[in-house]
Design an enzyme around this catalytic site. Sequence first.
Site, mmCIF file in Angstrom:
data_model
loop_
_atom_site.group_PDB
_atom_site.id
_atom_site.type_symbol
_atom_site.label_atom_id
_atom_site.label_comp_id
_atom_site.label_asym_id
_atom_site.label_seq_id
_atom_site.Cartn_x
_atom_site.Cartn_y
_atom_site.Cartn_z
ATOM 1 N N HIS A 49 32.594 -23.077 100.464
ATOM 2 C CA HIS A 49 31.406 -21.805 99.445
ATOM 3 C C HIS A 49 30.627 -21.140 99.758
ATOM 4 C CE1 HIS A 49 29.704 -20.495 95.522
ATOM 5 N NE2 HIS A 49 30.619 -19.579 95.419
ATOM 6 N N LEU A 94 19.020 -21.347 111.469
ATOM 7 C CA LEU A 94 19.296 -20.114 112.723
ATOM 8 C C LEU A 94 20.465 -21.088 112.531
ATOM 9 C CD1 LEU A 94 16.895 -18.940 114.585
ATOM 10 C CD2 LEU A 94 17.969 -17.344 112.736
#
EC number: 4.2.1.147
Length: 394
Positions: A18, A49
Amino acid sequence: MEFRIGEALIGEGFEVAHVDLIIGTKDSPAGIAFANALANLSAGHTPLLAVLRPNLITKPPAVIVPKVTVKDMHQAELIFGPAQAAVAKAVADAVEEGIIPRERADEYVVVASVFIHPNAKNKHKIYYYNYGATKLAIKRAMQNFPDVDTVLYEKDRSFHPFVGRKLTKLWDPPYLQIAIDIPDLGEVLKVLEQIPDSDHIVFEVGTPLAKRYGCEVILKLREVKPDAFYILDLKTLDVGNLEARMAADATANAVVISGLAPTSTIVKGIREAEKTGILSYVDMMNVDDPIKRLEEIQKAGVLPNVVELHRAIDSEDKEPPWMLAGKIKEKFSVLVAVAGGIRPENVEEVIAAGADIIVVGRAVTKARDVEGAVRKFMSHMKPDTDQFRIMTDF
């Protein structure tokens, strides 16, 4: 400045993905969120990142924020491994496929909030599910999906995996309203268990039942039919706002106010129902002229959601109540419920006369075959919403 939002859920089991996603230009709130994520670290939710491999971030740059608190190295490995790689690849592929304009890749940043269940184990599923969910979320964001029309179409059809489908409005008439006037809770629960589930069946908590057990009897009924639409028939004659609030507090979806009540009581009840997010019924039982009564209520600045043309059990030799339904709907923007004298063989006549809600009581609750009795009525009405629609994510 550009700021977009996307969301997607893909997969199944503990590895389900999700992704909640923000994408926008660096001078937008997306840029601020991106910088804050990297500058303000949070224990267990440390942003990272997205990299295609060590030393190679994506363009546009993407930061991943874990939704679930990372408590051990196994969870950290899943975030820094398949989830990180999946998000990075999805961002890069979105540029290659033109979902994100290549010429603007240096202008955008992406913030992806990723869900990894603590019990997730299969790294392949985690990778592919998160790859698909991230790319779909980006696509939806860039297309401003959903549009308002889609939201309005889907809002009453949607089935939430953790909540189910909760009816809050009567938007797709006709409905079968089953009036439960049995003043014995044990018997009521037995009847409810025999009634088939349908989003075109609603339940009236009758006045005798409410008087004996109180408004919160609805909570007991929800133990058997948790997602059902319940109308609390208080036949309010005074303190309309208080009784409407009591109904809402008991999780009723609608409250019934007597048309014999003072106009001020009806107005207060309707306004309180609106305030608390439930529907208002005005029951016209023993009201000599329902149309005139509605005109008086409308003149006071409100209208109920539903007008019930109610022939009492003690008055079943009088004219059928549905004869007035069409005239009311010509003059007022309301739904019309009719009660009294309705049998399976005349349901279509009642609907043709303008009824939106067919109210039956003893024909169901006192039937030897409760389920069979309900199905006889429902055979003249609509199937469940989207019964024949093949659902995937949407």
